[in-house]
Design a protein around this motif. Structure first.
Motif, PDB file in Angstrom:
ATOM      1  N   TRP A  29       0.808  -1.223   0.000  1.00  0.00           N
ATOM      2  CA  TRP A  29       0.000   0.000   0.000  1.00  0.00           C
ATOM      3  C   TRP A  29       0.840   1.272   0.000  1.00  0.00           C
ATOM      4  O   TRP A  29       0.348   2.362  -0.227  1.00  0.00           O
ATOM      5  CB  TRP A  29      -0.959   0.038   1.195  1.00  0.00           C
ATOM      6  CG  TRP A  29      -0.296  -0.154   2.532  1.00  0.00           C
ATOM      7  CD1 TRP A  29      -0.213  -1.315   3.248  1.00  0.00           C
ATOM      8  CD2 TRP A  29       0.393   0.839   3.303  1.00  0.00           C
ATOM      9  NE1 TRP A  29       0.484  -1.112   4.409  1.00  0.00           N
ATOM     10  CE2 TRP A  29       0.868   0.216   4.475  1.00  0.00           C
ATOM     11  CE3 TRP A  29       0.650   2.197   3.132  1.00  0.00           C
ATOM     12  CZ2 TRP A  29       1.587   0.886   5.454  1.00  0.00           C
ATOM     13  CZ3 TRP A  29       1.376   2.869   4.114  1.00  0.00           C
ATOM     14  CH2 TRP A  29       1.830   2.208   5.257  1.00  0.00           C
ATOM     15  N   CYS A  30       2.147   1.136   0.234  1.00  0.00           N
ATOM     16  CA  CYS A  30       3.061   2.274   0.357  1.00  0.00           C
ATOM     17  C   CYS A  30       3.694   2.604  -1.002  1.00  0.00           C
ATOM     18  O   CYS A  30       4.422   1.791  -1.570  1.00  0.00           O
ATOM     19  CB  CYS A  30       4.142   1.922   1.387  1.00  0.00           C
ATOM     20  SG  CYS A  30       5.544   3.040   1.414  1.00  0.00           S
ATOM     21  N   GLY A  31       3.415   3.799  -1.504  1.00  0.00           N
ATOM     22  CA  GLY A  31       3.956   4.208  -2.797  1.00  0.00           C
ATOM     23  C   GLY A  31       5.476   4.250  -2.826  1.00  0.00           C
ATOM     24  O   GLY A  31       6.102   3.824  -3.806  1.00  0.00           O
ATOM     25  N   ASP A  32       6.103   4.765  -1.766  1.00  0.00           N
ATOM     26  CA  ASP A  32       7.574   4.802  -1.716  1.00  0.00           C
ATOM     27  C   ASP A  32       8.158   3.395  -1.703  1.00  0.00           C
ATOM     28  O   ASP A  32       9.211   3.144  -2.291  1.00  0.00           O
ATOM     29  CB  ASP A  32       8.059   5.580  -0.495  1.00  0.00           C
ATOM     30  CG  ASP A  32       7.840   7.082  -0.624  1.00  0.00           C
ATOM     31  OD1 ASP A  32       7.804   7.590  -1.760  1.00  0.00           O
ATOM     32  OD2 ASP A  32       7.721   7.754   0.420  1.00  0.00           O
ATOM     33  N   CYS A  33       7.464   2.477  -1.049  1.00  0.00           N
ATOM     34  CA  CYS A  33       7.925   1.078  -1.013  1.00  0.00           C
ATOM     35  C   CYS A  33       7.854   0.461  -2.409  1.00  0.00           C
ATOM     36  O   CYS A  33       8.801  -0.203  -2.849  1.00  0.00           O
ATOM     37  CB  CYS A  33       7.074   0.259  -0.047  1.00  0.00           C
ATOM     38  SG  CYS A  33       7.161   0.814   1.659  1.00  0.00           S
ATOM     39  N   ARG A  34       6.751   0.682  -3.100  1.00  0.00           N
ATOM     40  CA  ARG A  34       6.612   0.145  -4.464  1.00  0.00           C
ATOM     41  C   ARG A  34       7.699   0.714  -5.371  1.00  0.00           C
ATOM     42  O   ARG A  34       8.287  -0.006  -6.182  1.00  0.00           O
ATOM     43  CB  ARG A  34       5.222   0.441  -5.026  1.00  0.00           C
ATOM     44  CG  ARG A  34       4.122  -0.362  -4.371  1.00  0.00           C
ATOM     45  CD  ARG A  34       2.792  -0.286  -5.133  1.00  0.00           C
ATOM     46  NE  ARG A  34       2.373   1.081  -5.421  1.00  0.00           N
ATOM     47  CZ  ARG A  34       1.597   1.814  -4.642  1.00  0.00           C
ATOM     48  NH1 ARG A  34       1.158   1.326  -3.495  1.00  0.00           N
ATOM     49  NH2 ARG A  34       1.251   3.035  -4.998  1.00  0.00           N
TER      50      ARG A  34
END
Length: 90
Positions: free
Chosen positions: A18-23
């Motif tokens: 759910w985390c954009g920075d993680c993706r």
């Protein structure tokens, strides 16, 4: 002749889908074909606690490098620079 090389320690990334920075960070590591372990905080019971213990923060992603350093919410440029310093990419 015996091979005495020690396998390089692995990079570990703590993150969540759910985390954009993680993706974004996960995509970068995949594109660069970097060998790393991914700890999905939604699937690994103590994953969030482990990430918080490393960084002292609740922000993700947390990327831990073999030289015992880590980055929290790094930019792609910061990750690339670190990977070059570690000799993981050129």
């Amino acid at each position: 002749m015996t091979d005495t090389t020690v396998p390089a320690a692995r990079i570990t990334m703590y993150g969540a889908e759910w985390c954009g920075d993680c993706r974004r960070s996960k995509s970068l590591l995949d594109r660069l074909e970097v060998d790393y372990d991914y700890v999905d905080l939604l699937l690994v019971e103590d994953g969030a606690d482990r990430a918080r213990a490393i960084s002292g923060r609740t922000n993700i992603p947390v990327i831990v490098f073999p030289d015992d350093t880590h980055m929290v919410e790094p930019s792609d440029a910061e990750v690339r620079t670190k990977l070059v310093v570690l000799g993981r990419i050129s």
